[in-house]
Design a protein around this motif. Structure first.
Motif, PDB file in Angstrom:
ATOM      1  N   ILE A 159       0.842  -1.187   0.000  1.00  0.00           N
ATOM      2  CA  ILE A 159       0.000   0.000   0.000  1.00  0.00           C
ATOM      3  C   ILE A 159       0.883   1.245   0.000  1.00  0.00           C
ATOM      4  O   ILE A 159       1.905   1.293   0.690  1.00  0.00           O
ATOM      5  CB  ILE A 159      -0.951   0.003   1.213  1.00  0.00           C
ATOM      6  N   SER A 160       0.507   2.222  -0.807  1.00  0.00           N
ATOM      7  CA  SER A 160       1.237   3.487  -0.871  1.00  0.00           C
ATOM      8  C   SER A 160       0.576   4.496   0.057  1.00  0.00           C
ATOM      9  O   SER A 160      -0.627   4.755  -0.068  1.00  0.00           O
ATOM     10  CB  SER A 160       1.231   4.017  -2.307  1.00  0.00           C
ATOM     11  N   ILE A 161       1.336   5.047   0.993  1.00  0.00           N
ATOM     12  CA  ILE A 161       0.786   6.039   1.909  1.00  0.00           C
ATOM     13  C   ILE A 161       0.343   7.286   1.146  1.00  0.00           C
ATOM     14  O   ILE A 161      -0.686   7.890   1.480  1.00  0.00           O
ATOM     15  CB  ILE A 161       1.809   6.402   3.002  1.00  0.00           C
ATOM     16  N   LEU A 172      -3.575  -1.233   7.128  1.00  0.00           N
ATOM     17  CA  LEU A 172      -2.244  -0.637   7.275  1.00  0.00           C
ATOM     18  C   LEU A 172      -1.223  -1.600   7.878  1.00  0.00           C
ATOM     19  O   LEU A 172      -0.073  -1.223   8.093  1.00  0.00           O
ATOM     20  CB  LEU A 172      -2.331   0.616   8.150  1.00  0.00           C
ATOM     21  N   GLU A 173      -1.668  -2.819   8.180  1.00  0.00           N
ATOM     22  CA  GLU A 173      -0.813  -3.817   8.838  1.00  0.00           C
ATOM     23  C   GLU A 173      -0.298  -3.312  10.184  1.00  0.00           C
ATOM     24  O   GLU A 173       0.834  -3.591  10.574  1.00  0.00           O
ATOM     25  CB  GLU A 173       0.352  -4.210   7.929  1.00  0.00           C
ATOM     26  N   GLU A 174      -1.161  -2.572  10.880  1.00  0.00           N
ATOM     27  CA  GLU A 174      -0.799  -2.058  12.201  1.00  0.00           C
ATOM     28  C   GLU A 174      -1.566  -2.763  13.318  1.00  0.00           C
ATOM     29  O   GLU A 174      -1.417  -2.416  14.481  1.00  0.00           O
ATOM     30  CB  GLU A 174      -1.079  -0.552  12.277  1.00  0.00           C
ATOM     31  N   ALA A 175      -2.396  -3.743  12.961  1.00  0.00           N
ATOM     32  CA  ALA A 175      -3.228  -4.409  13.962  1.00  0.00           C
ATOM     33  C   ALA A 175      -2.399  -5.079  15.053  1.00  0.00           C
ATOM     34  O   ALA A 175      -2.813  -5.151  16.213  1.00  0.00           O
ATOM     35  CB  ALA A 175      -4.138  -5.435  13.286  1.00  0.00           C
ATOM     36  N   CYS A 192     -11.686  -1.332   1.306  1.00  0.00           N
ATOM     37  CA  CYS A 192     -10.249  -1.402   1.581  1.00  0.00           C
ATOM     38  C   CYS A 192      -9.461  -1.621   0.293  1.00  0.00           C
ATOM     39  O   CYS A 192      -8.380  -1.041   0.105  1.00  0.00           O
ATOM     40  CB  CYS A 192      -9.955  -2.515   2.585  1.00  0.00           C
ATOM     41  N   PHE A 193      -9.999  -2.450  -0.603  1.00  0.00           N
ATOM     42  CA  PHE A 193      -9.361  -2.651  -1.914  1.00  0.00           C
ATOM     43  C   PHE A 193      -9.287  -1.326  -2.659  1.00  0.00           C
ATOM     44  O   PHE A 193      -8.258  -0.972  -3.240  1.00  0.00           O
ATOM     45  CB  PHE A 193     -10.168  -3.674  -2.722  1.00  0.00           C
ATOM     46  N   ALA A 194     -10.385  -0.556  -2.632  1.00  0.00           N
ATOM     47  CA  ALA A 194     -10.433   0.717  -3.345  1.00  0.00           C
ATOM     48  C   ALA A 194      -9.443   1.723  -2.770  1.00  0.00           C
ATOM     49  O   ALA A 194      -8.865   2.519  -3.508  1.00  0.00           O
ATOM     50  CB  ALA A 194     -11.856   1.281  -3.292  1.00  0.00           C
TER      51      ALA A 194
END
Length: 307
Positions: free
Chosen positions: A110-112, A214-217, A262-264
């Motif tokens: 994912i691009s921030i 964000l893979e922050e879970a 989330c995909f969008a």
């Protein structure tokens, strides 16, 4: 004997049905219903509305026909060899040919920068379309909250409404700056608002979705704190359906419409994003908007954690 075909089912439904022999009709609505098997719920409804992480999807017409024969507390038998649910009044739901849906939000690049741009579009669309959440009192108040959520850093706010202050407290908890207040914050939000899934619960689901996106879970205690709170207090604080959705959300499992959102958010395609927002608007009376507000809280906090 009338038999209907399920078109899609969550893989979690398969797991539930393997461990149970029978269930009961938990609740019946105009176009969908819930069946309770042990401690778990299964939601059955039109596939056009997407699929819950504990759902079975049927055609809209078949769902309406089946619902016409159902009564709360009726027994539902599982016929494992035939992969069929047997209802009273000679009604059956076959699962033989249904596609299996995986509700897990999987990690992807994912691009921030793209995410920040899409966040701005989300906020602009919410303001322009005047989509109001279930807890906000006016368009002006919602616009103030949305403008705050667009900021990457916590900045000085001139006028604070009570809702904005509560959102800031929630954001602090997601950022693990207020861990000692976790129960107090969850007490305020969980079960707050009317409906089958109260607005506060929908916001919590949205926060979980953003953190998994964000893979922050795993990097914030928010998810584990929410899981503990639900285990200890959840059933007393909110509805059974909302409780179920929240439990799945803490494990990264979401409604198919949220997964599409989330995909969008990962895509540099504004048409896909706007289509996903329109689909979110269709969830419940205000559930879609409340979930989006939660996602924006999660994005604000999560992006700060990643930086």
């Amino acid at each position: 004997m009338m038999e209907y075909d399920a078109l899609q089912l969550s893989q979690h439904v398969q797991e539930i049905l393997k461990t149970e022999g029978s269930g009961v009709i938990h609740s019946v609505f105009n176009s969908s219903f819930n069946v309770q098997f042990g401690e778990c719920l299964i939601h059955v409804g039109p596939i056009e509305n997407g699929l819950s992480p504990f759902g079975i999807g049927m055609s809209s017409d078949d769902a309406k026909r089946l619902i016409g024969h159902l009564t709360q507390n009726d027994t539902v038998a599982i016929l494992p060899q035939k992969k069929t649910l047997q209802f009273s009044k000679n009604q059956r739901l076959s699962l033989k040919h249904s596609q299996v849906f995986n509700p897990l939000l999987t990690a992807q690049p994912i691009s921030i920068d793209v995410l920040l741009q899409n966040r701005s579009i989300m906020i602009r669309e919410l303001i322009e379309r005047k989509w109001i959440g279930g807890l906000v009192h006016s368009e002006t108040e919602q616009a103030m909250i949305l403008q705050y959520l667009q900021q990457s850093e916590t900045a000085h706010i001139g006028t604070k409404t009570s809702w904005l202050e509560e959102i800031m407290a929630l954001e602090s908890l997601v950022n693990h700056r207020a861990d000692e207040r976790a129960k107090e914050v969850f007490d305020f939000w969980i079960g707050r608002g009317p409906g089958l899934t109260p607005s506060g619960d929908d916001m919590m689901t949205g926060i979980c979705a953003s953190l998994y996106l964000l893979e922050e879970a795993q990097h914030t205690p928010f998810i584990s704190s929410l899981t503990t709170y639900l285990t200890d207090h959840g059933k007393k604080r909110t509805t059974p359906v909302a409780y179920e959705y929240l439990l799945y959300a803490t494990k990264g499992n979401f409604h198919s419409t949220i997964l599409h959102m989330c995909f969008a958010l990962r895509q540099e395609n504004h048409t896909i994003l706007k289509q996903a927002l329109e689909q979110m608007e269709q969830i419940g009376h205000t559930s879609g908007v409340d979930t989006l507000l939660g996602m924006l809280i999660g994005l604000k906090a999560g992006i700060t954690l990643k930086s």
